[in-house]
Motif scaffolding. Structure first.
Motif, short mmCIF file in Angstrom:
data_model
loop_
_atom_site.label_atom_id
_atom_site.label_comp_id
_atom_site.label_asym_id
_atom_site.label_seq_id
_atom_site.Cartn_x
_atom_site.Cartn_y
_atom_site.Cartn_z
N GLY A 1 4.62 9.44 -4.17
CA GLY A 1 3.83 8.67 -5.13
C GLY A 1 3.40 7.33 -4.59
N ASP A 2 3.63 7.10 -3.30
CA ASP A 2 3.36 5.78 -2.73
C ASP A 2 1.94 5.66 -2.18
N VAL A 3 1.47 6.72 -1.54
CA VAL A 3 0.12 6.72 -1.00
C VAL A 3 -0.50 8.08 -1.30
N SER A 4 -1.78 8.23 -1.01
CA SER A 4 -2.46 9.50 -1.26
C SER A 4 -2.33 10.42 -0.05
N PRO A 5 -2.42 11.74 -0.26
CA PRO A 5 -2.42 12.67 0.88
C PRO A 5 -3.56 12.37 1.86
N SER A 6 -4.71 11.89 1.34
CA SER A 6 -5.83 11.59 2.24
C SER A 6 -5.49 10.42 3.15
N TYR A 7 -4.66 9.50 2.67
CA TYR A 7 -4.26 8.37 3.52
C TYR A 7 -3.34 8.86 4.65
N ILE A 8 -2.46 9.79 4.32
CA ILE A 8 -1.61 10.40 5.36
C ILE A 8 -2.49 11.08 6.39
N SER A 9 -3.55 11.75 5.93
CA SER A 9 -4.47 12.41 6.86
C SER A 9 -5.15 11.40 7.78
N LEU A 10 -5.52 10.24 7.22
CA LEU A 10 -6.14 9.21 8.04
C LEU A 10 -5.17 8.66 9.09
N ILE A 11 -3.90 8.51 8.70
CA ILE A 11 -2.90 8.04 9.67
C ILE A 11 -2.74 9.06 10.79
N GLU A 12 -2.64 10.35 10.42
CA GLU A 12 -2.43 11.39 11.41
C GLU A 12 -3.61 11.53 12.35
N SER A 13 -4.79 11.21 11.89
CA SER A 13 -5.98 11.30 12.76
C SER A 13 -6.18 10.04 13.59
N GLY A 14 -5.29 9.04 13.40
CA GLY A 14 -5.37 7.81 14.19
C GLY A 14 -6.38 6.81 13.66
N ARG A 15 -6.89 7.02 12.42
CA ARG A 15 -7.91 6.12 11.89
C ARG A 15 -7.36 5.03 10.97
N ARG A 16 -6.07 5.09 10.67
CA ARG A 16 -5.44 4.06 9.86
C ARG A 16 -4.08 3.71 10.43
N MET A 17 -3.68 2.45 10.24
CA MET A 17 -2.35 2.01 10.63
C MET A 17 -1.63 1.56 9.36
#
Length: 424
Positions: A38-54
């Motif tokens: 409940g802390d972040v969205s699944p799409s944010y996890i996807s962005l982290i995994e793709s290297g586009r977010r820290m």
């Protein structure tokens, strides 16, 4: 904790972390939604995994805990921690062990993460070893483009340029890769650089041996046989000084290739026999099978009974059925076609010749050699049009790779094939 996250931020600021996170999530069979909670969205996890977010420090902590890891276990360590280096070395050993056991994908992901963290912590020598291991892993995965990029990165590394041994190692690997990709002029240049870097090393050094083997192979592939023989002479004079049976066996094999290329197959036979003793199947079955196939090629160029050839071909065929690649099977088809034509079994020989085609991992100049063998069988078997096509393609491939002397011979053979066809 602030110091830890200072290092963490530098490590996270690269796609390697995203790949590591993705691997750890999948290893625990978690979905992106489960990891997000409940802390972040699944799409944010996807962005982290793709290297586009820290992620922020808080989210990074939450992700680690949800994976059941501490930040240290996740790869986050403070550079002031005396265990930093030991932790990096431990993970390098784990990646090497995984690679040795065939876990190439896992090893690659771990090494990609490791090089970033070692660089961030200033552990340059550990980073160098991790980059080298990653290059070797990309070879296992048959990813020549990625391997080439890593090797060129290593060639420019200050640590490489400070050590003749390391420079020789990297240059030799670039030469080997260039030859496999059909870039023979580049292979020669890199091989010469490797030999120059290793000039002051003892013959017992692995890098001394590998540099010379790479250069000899490149010279032979380009048909620069005088230089190949000169480089080989130095190695054979010091054969007993080479550090392992494997290297001595490879040196004998290289010498046999030079003898065959210079039209002296009889001189190649004892060298191949010694190489077979030094490179037994229990050590490397695929390598032993390729050596056996090379021996068949040499024996077919000498006056030898076909019984001996058939026995060796049968063993090679069985070995390749277990460990061979598509490229190995193309090489085998070309040699079998020649052997069957020698026995005037042309229906079978033509069927084998038809199997000679491009395959992943088969260098262009080797495909050209196989096509020339196929062309000879096709002409003898009454299919001159097929022989003309095979011969023409072989000549083109030799030209494309820079093996111009072989190309000239192939073009002359093509002229002979056309003349024979038109004279019928």
């Amino acid at each position: 904790m602030a110091r830890v996250f200072d290092v963490w931020s530098r490590v996270l600021d690269q796609p390697a972390f995203g790949r590591r996170l993705r691997y750890l999530r999948r290893q625990r069979e978690m979905s992106q939604s489960e990891l997000a909670g409940g802390d972040v969205s699944p799409s944010y996890i996807s962005l982290i995994e793709s290297g586009r977010r820290m992620p922020s420090e808080e989210i990074a902590q939450t992700i680690a805990e949800r994976l059941g890891l501490s930040l240290h276990e996740f790869g986050v360590v403070a550079s002031s921690n005396p265990d930093d280096r030991a932790d990096l070395v431990r993970r390098l050993v784990v990646a090497r062990s995984a690679r040795a056991e065939g876990g190439f994908e896992f090893a690659a992901e771990e090494l990609v993460a490791l090089v970033g963290e070692a660089d961030a912590l200033g552990e340059d020598d550990v980073a160098w070893e991790a980059w080298w291991e990653l290059a070797e892993t990309y070879r296992d995965l048959d990813r020549p483009g990625d391997r080439d990029a890593v090797l060129r990165r290593l060639l420019d590394d200050p640590l490489t340029n400070s050590s003749p041994r390391l420079r020789a190692r990297v240059a030799a690997a670039i030469a080997e890769l260039a030859q496999c990709r059909g870039r023979l002029a580049e292979a020669v240049r890199a091989g010469e650089q490797a030999v120059a870097a290793a000039a002051d090393l003892d013959a017992g050094a692995l890098e001394w041996c590998r540099a010379r083997l790479a250069l000899i192979a490149a010279y032979t592939a380009r048909d620069d046989l005088d230089r190949a023989a000169e480089a080989l002479r130095d190695m054979l004079d010091r054969l007993d000084e080479l550090p392992t049976d494997r290297l001595r066996g490879l040196a004998c094999w290289a010498a046999a290739d030079v003898h065959l290329a210079t039209g002296r197959p009889a001189d190649a036979v004892p060298l191949l026999e010694r190489a077979a003793d030094l490179l037994p199947p229990r050590a490397d079955l695929r390598q032993s099978a390729r050596l056996a196939l090379a021996t068949v090629r040499v024996r077919l160029a000498t006056d030898v009974t076909m019984d001996a050839v058939d026995e060796l071909l049968g063993w090679t065929r069985h070995a390749f059925s277990l460990v061979g690649t598509d490229a190995d099977r193309v090489r085998l088809s070309a040699v079998e076609a020649t052997a069957l034509a020698r026995k005037e079994q042309f229906d079978l020989a033509l069927a084998r010749a038809a199997e000679v085609r491009p395959a992943p991992g088969l260098p262009p100049h080797e495909l050209a050699e196989c096509l020339l063998a196929a062309a000879e069988v096709q002409v003898a078997g009454g299919r001159p049009a097929d022989g003309e096509k095979s011969c023409r393609r072989a000549a083109e491939l030799f030209d494309e790779t820079g093996a111009h002397q072989r190309a000239a011979r192939a073009w002359r053979t093509l002229v002979d094939v056309i003349a024979e066809r038109d004279g019928r």
